[in-house]
Design an enzyme around this catalytic site. Sequence first.
Site, short mmCIF file in Angstrom:
data_model
loop_
_atom_site.label_atom_id
_atom_site.label_comp_id
_atom_site.label_asym_id
_atom_site.label_seq_id
_atom_site.Cartn_x
_atom_site.Cartn_y
_atom_site.Cartn_z
N SER A 242 25.15 -93.11 15.65
CA SER A 242 23.87 -92.66 15.10
C SER A 242 23.97 -92.77 13.58
O SER A 242 25.03 -93.11 13.05
CB SER A 242 23.64 -91.20 15.48
OG SER A 242 24.60 -90.40 14.81
N LYS A 243 22.88 -92.44 12.90
CA LYS A 243 22.88 -92.54 11.44
C LYS A 243 24.02 -91.76 10.82
O LYS A 243 24.68 -92.21 9.89
CB LYS A 243 21.56 -92.01 10.89
CG LYS A 243 20.53 -93.09 10.86
CD LYS A 243 19.57 -92.89 9.70
CE LYS A 243 18.73 -94.14 9.57
NZ LYS A 243 17.35 -93.91 9.40
#
Length: 473
Positions: A242-243
């Site tokens: 994820s980010k």
Amino acid sequence: MSKPVVTRFAPSPTGFLHIGGGRTALFNWLYAKHTGGKMLLRIEDTDRERSTEPAIEAIIDGLKWLGLDWEGETVFQFARAPRHREVVEELLAAGKAYRCYCTPAELDAMREKARAEGRAPRYDGTWRDRDPSEAPAGVKPAIRIKAPQEGETAIEDLVQGRVVIPNKDLDDLVLLRSDGNPTYMLSVVVDDHDMGVTHVIRGDDHLTNAARQMIIYNAMGWDIPIMSHIPLIHGSDGAKLSKRHGALGVDAYRAMGYLPEAMRNYLVRLGWAHGDDEIMSLEQMIEWFDVVDVGRSASRFDFAKLENLNGHYMRSIDDEALLKTFLDTLPYLPGGEAMAALLTPEKAEQLRIALPGLKDRAKTLVELKDGAAYLMVQRPLALDEKATTILDANARALLKDVHDVLVGVNDWTVESTEDAVKAFAETRELKLGKIAQPLRAALTGRATSPGIFDVLIALGRNESLGRIADQAR
Ligand code: GLU
């Protein structure tokens, strides 16, 4: 002799070039280089709603930044839609595809029924053998492939090994939607075939697509490229990237001050290894990389490793090359445009002189930029809190004397300035540090900097004496 290798990178321009895409491109590029073949670039812009021009630019820019080039013109998939339709006509004419007049409501009902019966939602073949004369008036059909219903489809994947999918799980997929638009599945196959792609290297999220695509290859009687589905990249905790884990665009890594050399070296080691070699030159990567050696398990993205690797490249890269990369990257770094605007030829020269001292203390180009900030500031310097504390009345009085000593130094070198300051320290029976701290505060406005004599030399005689005088009382 076997055919020369042709790989391709085929991103969908619905967002930036993310880190996984960068690695896929790198693997395709390395495999092509390793085998003396070529890599092609195809922008899969068939999703007209989500594909954007800035995303295309970001992808191309990201590839260039990583130093990955491709052969010939970039292919845009949407522009090839007429060719995709032509192939569908061929399949229809050969009786290998058919028109399906199911309405969306009928398809929904079909899916519902399958779900209720505990089956996977598959097209039930309603129009497969139905007489087209029964077609309802005014309904535009979708075109579906007549997929084999018995047996199995096997992918001999260079990374995943032999993957077998029963044909009953692969239904008659749509080739052309009722609005006349080709589907992704069809476009990929036609393009890979027409572009002469021999090796498909992509994320393993496309593995079942590969089986569906093989049905189209077989229907057309085309050679199937050799497939390699590489495991995805996970976060350091093993969860989907994820980010927070670093699932960012390649451009974000440039803005964080990573060198493209380090990024490449980091990416190549995600899922592939050559013994225990952590650091390798591009030549070594090309020599050693083979897609069959890519592992089957997901790799983990680790920022700390990337940072260490970057520090290594920062220290080992030749100064002129580092300066060039720094100047090229500066506009992308936070606050970099402002610094770039201040970079007069004189400042650029100071930067060149200061670089060896700065790079040892910097793990990224952002840290290098922060370290170089003292060169750019205007007199009289704004002092940070620690520098203000250091420059008390005693320190300022001391600076006055140091200034007088340094005025007497004419050949402005590290050695001569150091000799002069050391001699002065001895006459005052002071430790060198007692003088270096106020000097540093006056010269840089901060309490930390590269070696103080390096700072004097980088700033030059006039600027140094001016900055000292500004703070001396
Ligand atoms: N356009 C697809 C993607 O970005 C890749 C398709 C392929 O490599 O076959 O995921």
